[in-house]
Design a protein around this motif. Structure first.
Motif, PDB file in Angstrom:
ATOM      1  N   UNK A 140       0.841  -1.202   0.000  1.00 50.58           N
ATOM      2  CA  UNK A 140       0.000   0.000   0.000  1.00 50.58           C
ATOM      3  C   UNK A 140       0.871   1.245   0.000  1.00 50.58           C
ATOM      4  N   UNK A 141       0.437   2.254  -0.758  1.00 46.80           N
ATOM      5  CA  UNK A 141       1.151   3.522  -0.832  1.00 46.80           C
ATOM      6  C   UNK A 141       0.334   4.552  -0.044  1.00 46.80           C
ATOM      7  N   UNK A 142       0.743   4.787   1.205  1.00 43.40           N
ATOM      8  CA  UNK A 142      -0.043   5.674   2.071  1.00 43.40           C
ATOM      9  C   UNK A 142       0.023   7.119   1.577  1.00 43.40           C
ATOM     10  N   UNK A 143       1.239   7.662   1.444  1.00 44.05           N
ATOM     11  CA  UNK A 143       1.381   9.053   0.983  1.00 44.05           C
ATOM     12  C   UNK A 143       1.454   9.067  -0.541  1.00 44.05           C
ATOM     13  N   UNK A 144       0.563   9.811  -1.162  1.00 41.16           N
ATOM     14  CA  UNK A 144       0.546   9.885  -2.627  1.00 41.16           C
ATOM     15  C   UNK A 144       1.541  10.922  -3.138  1.00 41.16           C
ATOM     16  N   UNK A 145       1.969  11.824  -2.241  1.00 40.78           N
ATOM     17  CA  UNK A 145       2.883  12.896  -2.638  1.00 40.78           C
ATOM     18  C   UNK A 145       4.057  12.955  -1.675  1.00 40.78           C
ATOM     19  N   UNK A 146       5.142  13.584  -2.116  1.00 41.49           N
ATOM     20  CA  UNK A 146       6.321  13.729  -1.267  1.00 41.49           C
ATOM     21  C   UNK A 146       6.126  14.902  -0.313  1.00 41.49           C
TER      22      UNK A 146
END
Lengths: 384, 282
Positions: free
Chosen positions: A121-127
């Motif tokens: 899973x990719x929790x943060x979509x942005x840096x």
């Protein structure tokens, strides 16, 4: 006489090195130790390794545990705090945790070294990484860093900065003075360095919580110039949930993964709608900085997650490919890249998070957050 | 020097020989006896290590194979040299500073009874200060982008062994020498210069030899707490954080070489400064 001593010594040396080797072999072979889930009171015990100290960056996990979202999935999730020297990926691979939170480039570097982990899973979509400087230094683009003292944290957190410098035609090893920055903003505030690495949700707030000696008031955002890697175009994917690759072939672990992600996403949705409540949960868990700082962090972290048009936690392949490309091409001051080749095997899968999203959507939980608007948070001195 | 051949030895060359005659004969056999065991042990150890990792299927992120480390050492050799030079310069500057201060302090402490009584516990307390506490404080006191904090850390670490051994040396004066100087009515400084300081030299160099490797360790470790990213320490931590353990170990090997270099130089200086020790039976 000397012969026997020689013989004895050699034997002792051999013996010692053999014992050492055997001892080392015993603590971490390539054969996975399957720390299978144990049950406690009907719940499956799951260990999650965070990559840093308890703070709002991990509010969704903490809220899911606190609000019983994991329990309703039949899980008892134990959250292990991270720290400067804890590498979550290896903790996970060695079977001391069932899941881990780690930045994508760092985790991929570990995978290349044989750490068997897969992103689920990719929790943060942005840096959330900035490079901050005082506005009067006129550092408004990466090219302006030339000849400056540039702080960075190292530890694999520096590659977006290096990518930006490389993109601007700077050689990080020659055109700037690199300084090992502590995990605070003191060096920038005292003028020791010209530009400092900062997370939008943590260190940047620490700047706005500091007093400007000239005015006696807290620093205003106008006092600083911010380089945001999302706008520069060298952003890399950060907080993601990683699972143990070997164990993903086990149906029980697959099931646990879906349950764990469903609980987690519900926790993040809860924090989107109740930032103050999540702040309280985080502070109660013993965060290092106080309530106002954690509320700011909660708000900034929400900005990195919401809105998620395809559902929170789903990995965007274009962003993944961009991260992998940067990891393979960005050179640090010694000419080393994060990755030397494309990730092999199953580096990521959206299979389980999609199931979790579907499950939550069917149950009426909003995991898109299209109506999300960030709040305005007032910071207080020292982040109390 | 001339070798007096013992008639007994001449009659039976294989018989065990006395210390002096044996030391003066640097035969190939002697060299083998001196260097053989460590080389064999090291080779055996590295071979066992390599076999354990490759045959025992130890994950590379747990313990990399020596061959992988050697490969990284080769690849990063240029960087190891430049970063080693930076760390080595800091270690050397700190070693010189710490030694000079320790010598002056030891001379003062041996001259004035009160100072001598007070200084040893203070020095011991200073020695107990961990680098983990020292480095960040010094980084805040001085600019973190200068090398001053690191050099001060090294100086503080180096101070104690040099101070203690020198003080011991200065206090061990042969009574016969003291009586002789008294009969010449020699003043305090003359007595120091002619008797106490030369007598203390072996002790001083023992202290420096102990401190030499410590200096390198302190210089490398102090980089961990901020400052310029120009030394071995910063490379070790960043490689380890990237799970590039073979590379981390390659830089650790670089630090070992640097430490050995310091130790050997200290050893050579010791031999040069106290030629009478290597000649007589030490």
């Amino acid at each position: 006489m000397s012969k026997t001593i020689f013989g004895r010594r050699r034997a002792a040396g051999l013996l010692m090195s053999t014992v050492l080797a055997v001892a080392l072999a015993g603590c971490g072979t390539a054969d996975e130790q399957t720390a299978g889930p144990t049950s406690s009171g009907g719940l499956t015990t799951v260990k999650l390794q965070l990559q840093w100290f308890v703070q709002a960056q991990f509010a969704g996990f903490l809220a899911a545990a606190d609000q019983g979202f994991y329990a309703e999935q039949g899980l008892d999730v134990q959250i292990l705090e991270g720290g400067v020297d804890i590498v979550p990926q290896t903790v996970l691979a060695q079977g001391q945790a069932d899941y881990a939170v780690a930045w994508v480039p760092k985790a991929l570097a570990s995978r290349e070294q044989g750490v068997g982990i897969t992103e689920v899973a990719q929790i943060f979509q942005r840096s959330g990484t900035y490079q901050v400087s005082f506005a009067n230094k006129n550092i408004t683009s990466p090219a302006d860093l030339r000849g400056k003292k540039v702080g960075n944290w190292g530890f694999g957190n520096e590659f977006e900065l290096f990518a930006a410098m490389t993109k601007a035609g700077l050689d990080p090893g020659k055109d700037v003075t690199l300084v090992q920055q502590q995990f605070d903003m003191q060096a920038l505030l005292t003028g020791d360095i010209d530009a400092a690495q900062a997370m939008s949700y943590n260190e940047y707030a620490q700047l706005l919580e500091a007093k400007d000696p000239a005015t006696g008031e807290l620093y205003k955002p106008e006092a600083f110039a911010v380089l945001d890697w999302n706008t520069v175009g060298t952003a890399m994917l950060q907080d993601a949930v990683w699972a143990n690759t070997e164990r993903l072939s086990d149906p029980a672990y697959q099931e646990t993964t879906v349950k764990f992600l469903a609980g987690t996403l519900k926790g993040w949705a809860f924090c989107r709608d109740n930032p103050e409540k999540c702040r309280d949960i985080v502070v109660a868990k013993g965060s290092k900085l106080g309530a106002s700082h954690q509320l700011w962090q909660m708000n900034e972290v929400n900005k990195l997650i919401w809105p998620s048009p395809n559902g929170a936690g789903l990995l965007d392949e274009a962003a993944w490919n961009a991260t992998v490309d940067l990891s393979m091409t960005t050179k640090n001051q010694d000419g080393q890249t994060v990755l030397t080749k494309k990730p092999e095997g199953t580096a990521y899968t959206n299979e389980y998070v999609q199931k979790a999203i579907d499950q939550l959507t069917a149950a009426g939980t909003d995991v898109v957050g299209s109506g999300f608007t960030p709040a305005t948070v007032t910071l207080t001195e020292g982040g109390a | 020097m001339t070798v007096t051949v013992d008639p007994a030895v001449a009659a039976d060359p294989t018989a065990p020989v006395g210390g002096r005659a044996r030391r003066s004969r640097r035969t190939a056999k002697g060299l083998i006896e001196a260097l053989g065991p460590p080389i064999v042990v090291a080779a055996a150890g590295i071979t066992a290590w390599e076999l354990t990792v490759t045959l025992g299927r130890v994950a590379p992120y747990v313990l990399p194979a020596p061959s992988a480390i050697a490969e990284q050492f080769r690849l990063s050799f240029g960087t190891i040299v430049t970063t080693g030079t930076a760390s080595g310069t800091n270690a050397l500057a700190g070693l010189v500073l710490g030694t000079v201060v320790a010598l002056l302090a030891a001379m003062a402490a041996s001259r004035f009874r009160f100072l001598g009584e007070v200084s040893v516990p203070v020095a011991a307390a200073l020695n107990a200060l961990p680098i983990i506490a020292l480095a960040p404080i010094l980084n805040n006191m001085f600019s973190a982008t200068s090398n001053i904090p690191r050099r001060l850390v090294v100086a503080i670490v180096v101070f104690f062994p040099v101070f203690i051994t020198t003080l011991r040396g200065l206090r061990e004066v042969d009574p016969v020498h003291r009586d002789l100087m008294d009969s010449y009515a020699a003043g305090g400084w003359t007595f120091s210069r002619l008797v106490r300081l030369p007598g203390a030299l072996p002790f001083v160099f023992t202290g420096i030899r102990q401190a030499s490797s410590l200096a390198v360790i302190a210089a490398v470790v102090s980089e961990y707490f901020g400052g310029l990213q120009d030394g071995l320490g910063s490379r070790i931590t960043s490689a380890a954080a990237n799970t590039a353990y073979p590379r981390a170990w390659a830089f650790v090997a670089g630090a070992c070489v640097l430490g050995l270099l310091f130790y050997l130089i200290a050893l050579v200086l010791e031999r040069l400064a106290t030629p009478w020790r290597s000649r007589g039976s030490s």
